[in-house]
Every structure is written in C-alpha cells, then in structure tokens.
Motif scaffolding. Structure first.
Motif, PDB file in Angstrom:
ATOM      1  N   PHE A  85       0.863  -1.184   0.000  1.00 18.59           N
ATOM      2  CA  PHE A  85       0.000   0.000   0.000  1.00 18.59           C
ATOM      3  C   PHE A  85       0.892   1.223   0.000  1.00 18.59           C
ATOM      4  O   PHE A  85       2.069   1.158   0.366  1.00 18.59           O
ATOM      5  CB  PHE A  85      -0.979   0.007   1.186  1.00 18.59           C
ATOM      6  CG  PHE A  85      -0.335   0.268   2.521  1.00 18.59           C
ATOM      7  CD1 PHE A  85      -0.223   1.562   3.010  1.00 18.59           C
ATOM      8  CD2 PHE A  85       0.140  -0.778   3.295  1.00 18.59           C
ATOM      9  CE1 PHE A  85       0.365   1.808   4.253  1.00 18.59           C
ATOM     10  CE2 PHE A  85       0.728  -0.548   4.526  1.00 18.59           C
ATOM     11  CZ  PHE A  85       0.843   0.747   5.009  1.00 18.59           C
ATOM     12  N   LEU A  86       0.349   2.326  -0.425  1.00 22.05           N
ATOM     13  CA  LEU A  86       1.100   3.579  -0.476  1.00 22.05           C
ATOM     14  C   LEU A  86       0.191   4.722  -0.069  1.00 22.05           C
ATOM     15  O   LEU A  86      -0.829   4.973  -0.715  1.00 22.05           O
ATOM     16  CB  LEU A  86       1.641   3.819  -1.892  1.00 22.05           C
ATOM     17  CG  LEU A  86       2.391   5.141  -2.114  1.00 22.05           C
ATOM     18  CD1 LEU A  86       3.608   5.232  -1.205  1.00 22.05           C
ATOM     19  CD2 LEU A  86       2.796   5.258  -3.577  1.00 22.05           C
ATOM     20  N   ASN A  87       0.527   5.344   1.037  1.00 20.03           N
ATOM     21  CA  ASN A  87      -0.177   6.537   1.505  1.00 20.03           C
ATOM     22  C   ASN A  87       0.716   7.245   2.517  1.00 20.03           C
ATOM     23  O   ASN A  87       1.926   6.999   2.539  1.00 20.03           O
ATOM     24  CB  ASN A  87      -1.560   6.183   2.074  1.00 20.03           C
ATOM     25  CG  ASN A  87      -1.514   5.258   3.272  1.00 20.03           C
ATOM     26  OD1 ASN A  87      -0.489   5.151   3.964  1.00 20.03           O
ATOM     27  ND2 ASN A  87      -2.609   4.571   3.539  1.00 20.03           N
ATOM     28  N   HIS A  88       0.132   8.074   3.383  1.00 15.66           N
ATOM     29  CA  HIS A  88       0.913   8.822   4.364  1.00 15.66           C
ATOM     30  C   HIS A  88       1.618   7.933   5.391  1.00 15.66           C
ATOM     31  O   HIS A  88       2.514   8.393   6.087  1.00 15.66           O
ATOM     32  CB  HIS A  88       0.025   9.850   5.076  1.00 15.66           C
ATOM     33  CG  HIS A  88      -1.021   9.216   5.945  1.00 15.66           C
ATOM     34  ND1 HIS A  88      -2.191   8.693   5.421  1.00 15.66           N
ATOM     35  CD2 HIS A  88      -1.055   9.000   7.275  1.00 15.66           C
ATOM     36  CE1 HIS A  88      -2.907   8.184   6.412  1.00 15.66           C
ATOM     37  NE2 HIS A  88      -2.250   8.360   7.544  1.00 15.66           N
ATOM     38  N   ARG A  89       1.264   6.646   5.460  1.00 14.53           N
ATOM     39  CA  ARG A  89       1.871   5.731   6.436  1.00 14.53           C
ATOM     40  C   ARG A  89       3.043   4.940   5.861  1.00 14.53           C
ATOM     41  O   ARG A  89       3.644   4.129   6.554  1.00 14.53           O
ATOM     42  CB  ARG A  89       0.819   4.759   6.962  1.00 14.53           C
ATOM     43  CG  ARG A  89      -0.344   5.495   7.641  1.00 14.53           C
ATOM     44  CD  ARG A  89      -1.204   4.568   8.401  1.00 14.53           C
ATOM     45  NE  ARG A  89      -0.467   4.215   9.607  1.00 14.53           N
ATOM     46  CZ  ARG A  89      -0.837   3.277  10.458  1.00 14.53           C
ATOM     47  NH1 ARG A  89      -1.929   2.594  10.237  1.00 14.53           N
ATOM     48  NH2 ARG A  89      -0.129   3.010  11.528  1.00 14.53           N
ATOM     49  N   LYS A  94       6.427   4.919   2.722  1.00 17.53           N
ATOM     50  CA  LYS A  94       7.265   5.685   1.791  1.00 17.53           C
ATOM     51  C   LYS A  94       7.134   5.177   0.360  1.00 17.53           C
ATOM     52  O   LYS A  94       7.425   5.912  -0.579  1.00 17.53           O
ATOM     53  CB  LYS A  94       8.733   5.586   2.230  1.00 17.53           C
ATOM     54  CG  LYS A  94       9.026   6.246   3.571  1.00 17.53           C
ATOM     55  CD  LYS A  94      10.476   6.071   3.944  1.00 17.53           C
ATOM     56  CE  LYS A  94      10.555   4.838   4.814  1.00 17.53           C
ATOM     57  NZ  LYS A  94      11.817   4.553   5.408  1.00 17.53           N
ATOM     58  N   SER A  95       6.739   3.914   0.215  1.00 18.32           N
ATOM     59  CA  SER A  95       6.619   3.291  -1.105  1.00 18.32           C
ATOM     60  C   SER A  95       5.727   2.063  -0.966  1.00 18.32           C
ATOM     61  O   SER A  95       5.402   1.645   0.149  1.00 18.32           O
ATOM     62  CB  SER A  95       8.003   2.871  -1.622  1.00 18.32           C
ATOM     63  OG  SER A  95       8.535   1.850  -0.774  1.00 18.32           O
ATOM     64  N   MET A 102       4.183  -2.772   2.075  1.00 19.84           N
ATOM     65  CA  MET A 102       4.100  -4.235   2.169  1.00 19.84           C
ATOM     66  C   MET A 102       4.928  -4.737   3.353  1.00 19.84           C
ATOM     67  O   MET A 102       4.473  -5.575   4.128  1.00 19.84           O
ATOM     68  CB  MET A 102       4.573  -4.883   0.864  1.00 19.84           C
ATOM     69  CG  MET A 102       4.468  -6.404   0.833  1.00 19.84           C
ATOM     70  SD  MET A 102       5.805  -7.302   1.664  1.00 19.84           S
ATOM     71  CE  MET A 102       7.220  -6.773   0.717  1.00 19.84           C
ATOM     72  N   GLU A 103       6.136  -4.232   3.499  1.00 22.37           N
ATOM     73  CA  GLU A 103       7.003  -4.690   4.591  1.00 22.37           C
ATOM     74  C   GLU A 103       6.409  -4.334   5.957  1.00 22.37           C
ATOM     75  O   GLU A 103       6.460  -5.143   6.890  1.00 22.37           O
ATOM     76  CB  GLU A 103       8.407  -4.097   4.453  1.00 22.37           C
ATOM     77  CG  GLU A 103       9.400  -4.629   5.465  1.00 22.37           C
ATOM     78  CD  GLU A 103       9.633  -6.142   5.389  1.00 22.37           C
ATOM     79  OE1 GLU A 103       9.908  -6.747   6.456  1.00 22.37           O
ATOM     80  OE2 GLU A 103       9.533  -6.735   4.303  1.00 22.37           O
ATOM     81  N   GLN A 104       5.820  -3.156   6.082  1.00 21.63           N
ATOM     82  CA  GLN A 104       5.170  -2.791   7.339  1.00 21.63           C
ATOM     83  C   GLN A 104       3.981  -3.716   7.626  1.00 21.63           C
ATOM     84  O   GLN A 104       3.750  -4.101   8.770  1.00 21.63           O
ATOM     85  CB  GLN A 104       4.712  -1.330   7.295  1.00 21.63           C
ATOM     86  CG  GLN A 104       5.867  -0.343   7.374  1.00 21.63           C
ATOM     87  CD  GLN A 104       5.368   1.070   7.450  1.00 21.63           C
ATOM     88  OE1 GLN A 104       4.938   1.506   8.506  1.00 21.63           O
ATOM     89  NE2 GLN A 104       5.431   1.780   6.335  1.00 21.63           N
TER      90      GLN A 104
END
Length: 166
Positions: free
Chosen positions: A89-93, A95-96, A101-103
């Motif tokens: 996913f990519l948003n304010h939470r 960086k890419s 995905m890793e988070q």
C-alpha cells in the motif's frame, strides 16, 4: 488484566460487528438459504461448513485487518486459515509500495504474537510494487504460496480474501 483476557475481550467485542459486516464473506446460516435461492444452479452459492481461506492484507494500513485476522483465527469451526499474505500500500503511512508491504508483513507478526498464534510458514511477503497491468504478474513469496495452496487437493475451493481498497 492479562494479555489473553484482553484479546478475548477485544475479540468478543468486535466479532459481532465483523460478522455483521461480512468481513470474511461468510453468511450466517439463517440467511444463507434466503440469499442462495437466486444463485441455485449458478455455481455462486455461499460456502457452507468449514472453508479454506488465505487473507491478502495491507495489515499496517488500517486497523480493520487486524480484527479480521483475529476473527478468522478465532473462528476455526468455520475458517481454516491457511496463510496471510502481506499486500503493498502507499499513503501517508508508507514511503513506497514496498515499504507498505514490509510494514504490513511485520504488523502481521505482531498481531499473531498478541494472539499467541504461530507464524512460521504462515505469513508471506507480497509484491514490492503494484501491478502495471493485468497481464504482467509480479513474482513474490505470497503469490507463490497462493499458487501452491490452490494446487493442493481439497474438497471445496480456496478462498483468497483481499482485505483493503480495490
């Protein structure tokens, strides 16, 4: 209050809401017959009994996926959870897409620890980038695990439940 009791209270509080929302696509038995009537013969009947499920989740993006995972694991009479795949996913939470995905991958381990559920051979990293088109797959451990599970002999289908935005 100990962690187990906290998990049980959290689980109990949220289960009815999650079931009512149909988070995992499982319909209450009383409603299944009514909903299934127009689907008879179409091959689109709601599942009955225990189903094999893979969760594909952007677990770190929003809190609903953690609850869906807890619900699935505490619903073993209906759900045989085979794997959890971390989605980008990519948003304010993040960086890419890769960072998202890793988070999500790490968050899944955190939730499984809280639920005291083993994570070995259960959580898989998803794609580090988004699909560029519908004809070009992105190779990753999660995709390979889904393919492996789909090829296994089973009585019914393997349900891959995508949690998150479409």
């Amino acid at each position: 209050m100990n962690r187990s009791k906290c998990c049980n209270i959290l689980y109990s509080t949220l289960c009815s809401a999650l079931l009512g929302c149909g988070v995992l696509g499982i319909v209450a038995e009383a409603q299944a017959a009514q909903l299934a009537e127009p689907l008879v013969g179409s091959g689109l009947l709601p599942p009955t009994g225990r189903v094999d499920v893979v969760l594909d989740s952007d677990m770190y993006n929003e809190v609903d996926d953690q609850f869906a995972l807890a619900y699935a694991l505490h619903s073993a009479e209906r759900i045989d959870l085979k794997a959890v795949c971390a989605a980008p996913f990519l948003n304010h939470r993040s960086k890419s897409a890769a960072d998202g995905m890793e988070q999500s991958y790490q968050e899944t381990f955190r939730v499984l620890r809280l639920l005291e559920h083993p994570a070995h051979d259960f959580v898989f990293r998803g794609a580090k980038r988004f699909l560029t088109n519908r004809h070009t797959p992105v190779d990753c451990p999660a995709a390979r695990r889904i393919i492996e599970l789909a090829k296994q002999d089973r009585k019914g289908p393997l349900y891959v439940v995508g949690l998150g935005a479409a």
